[in-house]
Write a protein that holds these residues in place. Structure first.
Motif, PDB file in Angstrom:
ATOM      1  N   ALA A 142       0.835  -1.205   0.000  1.00  0.00           N
ATOM      2  CA  ALA A 142       0.000   0.000   0.000  1.00  0.00           C
ATOM      3  C   ALA A 142       0.866   1.251   0.000  1.00  0.00           C
ATOM      4  O   ALA A 142       1.998   1.249   0.494  1.00  0.00           O
ATOM      5  N   THR A 143       0.305   2.323  -0.561  1.00  0.00           N
ATOM      6  CA  THR A 143       0.961   3.627  -0.616  1.00  0.00           C
ATOM      7  C   THR A 143       0.147   4.649   0.162  1.00  0.00           C
ATOM      8  O   THR A 143      -1.079   4.744  -0.008  1.00  0.00           O
ATOM      9  N   LEU A 144       0.820   5.415   1.010  1.00  0.00           N
ATOM     10  CA  LEU A 144       0.220   6.579   1.654  1.00  0.00           C
ATOM     11  C   LEU A 144       0.605   7.804   0.839  1.00  0.00           C
ATOM     12  O   LEU A 144       1.779   8.113   0.697  1.00  0.00           O
ATOM     13  N   ARG A 145      -0.391   8.464   0.278  1.00  0.00           N
ATOM     14  CA  ARG A 145      -0.152   9.676  -0.519  1.00  0.00           C
ATOM     15  C   ARG A 145      -0.522  10.895   0.312  1.00  0.00           C
ATOM     16  O   ARG A 145      -1.654  11.021   0.787  1.00  0.00           O
ATOM     17  N   ASP A 146       0.435  11.786   0.480  1.00  0.00           N
ATOM     18  CA  ASP A 146       0.248  12.997   1.271  1.00  0.00           C
ATOM     19  C   ASP A 146       0.289  14.193   0.319  1.00  0.00           C
ATOM     20  O   ASP A 146       1.289  14.433  -0.342  1.00  0.00           O
ATOM     21  N   GLU A 147      -0.824  14.930   0.259  1.00  0.00           N
ATOM     22  CA  GLU A 147      -0.932  16.077  -0.651  1.00  0.00           C
ATOM     23  C   GLU A 147      -1.014  17.375   0.132  1.00  0.00           C
ATOM     24  O   GLU A 147      -1.849  17.514   1.026  1.00  0.00           O
ATOM     25  N   VAL A 165      -4.832   6.450   1.090  1.00  0.00           N
ATOM     26  CA  VAL A 165      -4.083   5.191   0.990  1.00  0.00           C
ATOM     27  C   VAL A 165      -4.642   4.391  -0.179  1.00  0.00           C
ATOM     28  O   VAL A 165      -5.862   4.303  -0.349  1.00  0.00           O
ATOM     29  N   HIS A 166      -3.751   3.812  -0.982  1.00  0.00           N
ATOM     30  CA  HIS A 166      -4.208   2.968  -2.083  1.00  0.00           C
ATOM     31  C   HIS A 166      -3.245   1.797  -2.266  1.00  0.00           C
ATOM     32  O   HIS A 166      -2.084   1.841  -1.840  1.00  0.00           O
ATOM     33  N   VAL A 167      -3.740   0.745  -2.915  1.00  0.00           N
ATOM     34  CA  VAL A 167      -2.949  -0.448  -3.174  1.00  0.00           C
ATOM     35  C   VAL A 167      -1.859  -0.135  -4.192  1.00  0.00           C
ATOM     36  O   VAL A 167      -2.064   0.640  -5.128  1.00  0.00           O
ATOM     37  N   ASN A 168      -0.692  -0.752  -4.007  1.00  0.00           N
ATOM     38  CA  ASN A 168       0.398  -0.580  -4.962  1.00  0.00           C
ATOM     39  C   ASN A 168       1.185  -1.873  -5.090  1.00  0.00           C
ATOM     40  O   ASN A 168       1.026  -2.790  -4.274  1.00  0.00           O
ATOM     41  N   TRP A 169       2.080  -1.946  -6.088  1.00  0.00           N
ATOM     42  CA  TRP A 169       2.746  -3.208  -6.399  1.00  0.00           C
ATOM     43  C   TRP A 169       4.029  -2.946  -7.187  1.00  0.00           C
ATOM     44  O   TRP A 169       4.268  -1.826  -7.674  1.00  0.00           O
TER      45      TRP A 169
END
Length: 205
Positions: A142-147, A165-169
């Motif tokens: 998973a990725t935590l994206r901070d804007e 938060v979104h799934v990543n690979w």
């Protein structure tokens, strides 16, 4: 007779291949790596968002992306299988533009995206020698994206801060490493959050 000869040659080639992989065998159990990748998932996401934003009238300029910078660790469960994890960081910044009273485009703020990604991973070694190796790698997490939006004029544009938060690979189809018994330089070709093309330094112990 031809069939027996063919089977014999095939058996000899198979045995030679096995000997080639076990002679000078890499018997380390742990490895730590630091790497840099180009064209990560997050970088593609930012590019698509820029295109979508332009279609709806959003004006930006001077896009800058740093990353993906990754560290990873693997523990060898079997000679051909390692398990561990990766942590990756990426950052995108861009200028936000708007028109002033003279209809000129000016910078009215800036936007920053920070990407923090944690992924459990497996590494499958096709060849493990003391000075050279070939492998593939698969990671899912998973990725935590901070804007953050920083406005220069709060009366016209509001500053804001948001996280998601979104799934990543990451799928690295082919990895090549070479060097000493413990220190290796490496390159990988694949796709995902660590990049399409990535390279770095690995320590094995």
């Amino acid at each position: 007779m031809k069939r027996i000869l063919t089977l014999t040659i095939a058996a000899l080639l198979y045995a030679a291949g096995m000997n080639a992989q076990t002679e000078g065998y890499d018997d380390t159990q742990h490895e730590v790596a630091l790497m840099y990748g180009w064209q990560s998932n997050s970088q593609w996401l930012d590019a698509f968002e820029n295109i979508a934003g332009a279609m709806f009238g959003e004006k930006t300029a001077n896009d800058r992306f740093v990353g993906s910078i990754s560290v990873e660790y693997f523990y060898r469960l079997k000679p051909w299988l390692g398990v561990g994890g990766t942590f990756s960081y990426g950052c995108q910044t861009k200028d936000m533009l708007d028109r002033n009273e003279d209809d000129e485009l000016i910078q009215v703020g800036d936007m920053t995206h920070n990407y923090f990604t944690l992924m459990p991973a497996v590494k499958m070694d096709w060849l493990r020698r003391r000075h050279f190796g070939m492998y593939s790698k698969l990671a899912l997490g998973a990725t935590l994206r901070d804007e953050s939006i920083n406005s220069f004029d709060e009366t016209k544009h509001k500053s804001s801060h948001d996280t998601m938060v979104h799934v990543n690979w990451q799928v690295s189809l082919l990895g090549l490493e070479g060097g000493s018994e413990y220190w290796r330089v490496f390159a990988e070709l694949g796709m995902g959050e660590q990049g399409i093309l990535l390279g770095g330094l690995r320590y094995k112990f």
